[in-house]
Design a protein around this motif. Structure first.
Motif, mmCIF file in Angstrom:
data_model
loop_
_atom_site.group_PDB
_atom_site.id
_atom_site.type_symbol
_atom_site.label_atom_id
_atom_site.label_comp_id
_atom_site.label_asym_id
_atom_site.label_seq_id
_atom_site.Cartn_x
_atom_site.Cartn_y
_atom_site.Cartn_z
ATOM 1 N N ALA A 194 0.851 -1.201 0.000
ATOM 2 C CA ALA A 194 0.000 0.000 0.000
ATOM 3 C C ALA A 194 0.881 1.243 0.000
ATOM 4 N N PRO A 195 0.410 2.331 -0.613
ATOM 5 C CA PRO A 195 1.195 3.570 -0.595
ATOM 6 C C PRO A 195 1.270 4.153 0.806
ATOM 7 N N LEU A 196 2.363 4.823 1.088
ATOM 8 C CA LEU A 196 2.527 5.489 2.374
ATOM 9 C C LEU A 196 3.195 6.841 2.161
ATOM 10 N N THR A 197 3.204 7.641 3.207
ATOM 11 C CA THR A 197 3.793 8.975 3.155
ATOM 12 C C THR A 197 5.121 8.967 3.906
ATOM 13 N N VAL A 198 6.164 9.413 3.236
ATOM 14 C CA VAL A 198 7.493 9.511 3.839
ATOM 15 C C VAL A 198 7.921 10.977 3.792
ATOM 16 N N GLN A 199 8.331 11.510 4.935
ATOM 17 C CA GLN A 199 8.753 12.907 5.007
ATOM 18 C C GLN A 199 10.080 13.024 5.741
ATOM 19 N N GLU A 200 10.795 14.102 5.435
ATOM 20 C CA GLU A 200 12.016 14.370 6.184
ATOM 21 C C GLU A 200 11.666 14.569 7.659
ATOM 22 N N TYR A 201 12.553 14.161 8.529
ATOM 23 C CA TYR A 201 12.335 14.282 9.969
ATOM 24 C C TYR A 201 12.845 15.646 10.420
ATOM 25 N N VAL A 202 11.928 16.535 10.747
ATOM 26 C CA VAL A 202 12.276 17.877 11.199
ATOM 27 C C VAL A 202 12.495 17.838 12.707
ATOM 28 N N TYR A 203 13.695 18.213 13.147
ATOM 29 C CA TYR A 203 14.042 18.125 14.571
ATOM 30 C C TYR A 203 14.997 19.276 14.911
ATOM 31 N N PRO A 204 14.858 19.852 16.109
ATOM 32 C CA PRO A 204 13.799 19.633 17.113
ATOM 33 C C PRO A 204 12.495 20.248 16.633
ATOM 34 N N LYS A 205 11.401 19.854 17.261
ATOM 35 C CA LYS A 205 10.117 20.367 16.796
ATOM 36 C C LYS A 205 9.138 20.500 17.942
ATOM 37 N N THR A 206 8.214 21.441 17.747
ATOM 38 C CA THR A 206 7.097 21.618 18.659
ATOM 39 C C THR A 206 5.816 21.605 17.835
ATOM 40 N N ASP A 207 4.861 20.768 18.234
ATOM 41 C CA ASP A 207 3.594 20.668 17.509
ATOM 42 C C ASP A 207 2.688 21.845 17.843
ATOM 43 N N ILE A 208 1.988 22.336 16.828
ATOM 44 C CA ILE A 208 1.036 23.430 17.000
ATOM 45 C C ILE A 208 -0.259 23.058 16.283
ATOM 46 N N ARG A 209 -1.370 23.129 16.998
ATOM 47 C CA ARG A 209 -2.677 22.902 16.387
ATOM 48 C C ARG A 209 -3.348 24.266 16.187
ATOM 49 N N VAL A 210 -3.762 24.522 14.959
ATOM 50 C CA VAL A 210 -4.426 25.776 14.622
ATOM 51 C C VAL A 210 -5.852 25.456 14.188
ATOM 52 N N THR A 211 -6.822 25.992 14.913
ATOM 53 C CA THR A 211 -8.226 25.791 14.580
ATOM 54 C C THR A 211 -8.750 27.071 13.936
ATOM 55 N N VAL A 212 -9.236 26.945 12.708
ATOM 56 C CA VAL A 212 -9.713 28.107 11.950
ATOM 57 C C VAL A 212 -11.204 27.975 11.724
ATOM 58 N N ILE A 213 -11.965 28.996 12.141
ATOM 59 C CA ILE A 213 -13.399 29.082 11.872
ATOM 60 C C ILE A 213 -13.641 30.424 11.203
ATOM 61 N N GLY A 214 -13.797 30.409 9.880
ATOM 62 C CA GLY A 214 -13.909 31.670 9.168
ATOM 63 C C GLY A 214 -12.630 32.472 9.319
ATOM 64 N N LYS A 216 -11.667 33.545 12.371
ATOM 65 C CA LYS A 216 -11.183 33.281 13.728
ATOM 66 C C LYS A 216 -10.066 32.243 13.689
ATOM 67 N N VAL A 217 -8.983 32.485 14.407
ATOM 68 C CA VAL A 217 -7.846 31.576 14.432
ATOM 69 C C VAL A 217 -7.412 31.339 15.873
ATOM 70 N N HIS A 218 -7.434 30.062 16.294
ATOM 71 C CA HIS A 218 -6.979 29.678 17.625
ATOM 72 C C HIS A 218 -5.751 28.782 17.462
ATOM 73 N N ALA A 219 -4.601 29.224 17.967
ATOM 74 C CA ALA A 219 -3.360 28.459 17.841
ATOM 75 C C ALA A 219 -2.908 27.984 19.215
ATOM 76 N N VAL A 220 -2.561 26.709 19.306
ATOM 77 C CA VAL A 220 -2.193 26.087 20.582
ATOM 78 C C VAL A 220 -0.885 25.324 20.409
ATOM 79 N N ARG A 221 0.052 25.582 21.309
ATOM 80 C CA ARG A 221 1.309 24.840 21.332
ATOM 81 C C ARG A 221 1.119 23.588 22.183
ATOM 82 N N ILE A 222 1.567 22.442 21.681
ATOM 83 C CA ILE A 222 1.399 21.165 22.369
ATOM 84 C C ILE A 222 2.755 20.710 22.890
ATOM 85 N N THR A 223 2.882 20.608 24.218
ATOM 86 C CA THR A 223 4.156 20.269 24.833
ATOM 87 C C THR A 223 3.960 19.247 25.948
#
Length: 310
Positions: A194-214, A216-223
């Protein structure tokens, strides 16, 4: 003109309760239809006059003006049953799915999100192409099942499914997470099926979730313990994860709004990672979860309800 919102969701989607409470407080009329219970109702549409009639569970309504639709379900069917389905259930599933698609007759309503837009937005290759076109930095990526093409990555890599994997094995439910490996670990034997996705490993990294409603933008850092999480953060226990509001650079905020708008969406849950003050686009989910992020200072359900209220 009175406002009416049609909510199409799952009975297990508890985030919907938060939005419905806001709709009620705003005086917006609504009906919630759970996909697991559609056959418990009598539901009809007149496709020419664009009228919706619903009977059952104490409801007996004929709606002449659907002003908004909250379509919470992904368009792709990602899971398979762990047992053979009876003919009646097969018929019910296929025809109700077609019926829900038919609700696009309410084309003048505010949709969150329009099914055709959700369909294209769920394509990971399309997401990455459009994100790069808009201006986002995107990790070097290769998608497919030929391991020879993955040899171009001479460092650690990230491997993940091309689409959400939710499989049934008897009574067990199987789900996949993002994994960090070396490109040498990939070969024809473990990639050809089956096909899969392979990406370069970006390090160090911090995940950020951005919720967009129209707009409105809510950005959250996940640590965890104040630091970025090397592995897939979903593998950690809930009490080990911290969600902190973060102010993104204005250009990144603009990119987030633009990709949602370009995809024809009104809602999008965007995953970014930040590494050495560089922001990388990872993916966008047009039906992403957000209930666990909602707070008084991050009132996502209010923003969704306001959008549905027009």
């Amino acid at each position: 003109m009175s406002k009416f919102c049609l909510v199409l969701c799952s009975k297990y989607d508890f985030s919907v309760d938060l939005v419905i409470q806001e709709l009620e407080e705003s005086g917006v009329d609504y009906i919630r239809l759970n996909k697991e219970e559609l056959s418990d109702y009598l539901i009809n549409i007149d496709p020419v006059k664009r009228v919706l009639a619903v009977k059952g569970h104490g409801i007996n309504r004929e709606i002449l003006n659907v002003t908004s639709v909250w379509f919470r379900q992904p368009v792709f069917i990602r899971n398979t049953p762990g047992h053979a389905l009876a003919l009646e259930e097969q018929l019910s599933r296929s025809q109700w799915a077609a019926f829900l698609r038919g609700l696009i007759i309410f084309e003048n309503a505010i949709w969150m999100n329009w099914p055709a837009s959700t369909y294209s937005a769920e394509s990971k290759p399309y997401q990455l192409m459009l994100a790069s076109k808009i201006g986002f930095k995107v990790p070097e990526t290769m998608i497919g099942n030929d391991s020879n093409y993955f040899e171009k990555f001479d460092t650690d890599i990230i491997v993940k499914s091309l689409d959400t994997v939710l499989l049934r094995d008897g009574e067990d439910c199987l789900f996949t997470y993002t994994s960090s490996i070396t490109s040498k670990e990939l070969n024809e034997d473990n990639t050809k099926i089956a096909p899969l996705t392979v990406q370069e490993y970006v390090y160090p990294k911090t995940d950020i979730r951005v919720t967009v409603i129209g707009e409105k933008v809510h950005a959250v850092r996940i640590t965890s313990a104040g630091s970025g999480i090397d592995e897939d953060w979903r593998l950690l226990k809930k009490e080990e994860i911290e969600y902190t509001d973060v102010k993104l650079p204005p250009v990144i905020v603009g990119y987030c709004r633009e990709i949602v708008r370009e995809m024809g969406l009104r809602f999008g849950a965007i995953d970014l990672i930040e590494s050495n003050e560089i922001y990388y686009f990872i993916e966008i989910n047009p039906t992403g979860e957000w209930g666990w992020l909602s707070t008084e200072n991050r009132p996502i359900e209010k923003d969704i309800a306001n959008m549905l209220a027009g």
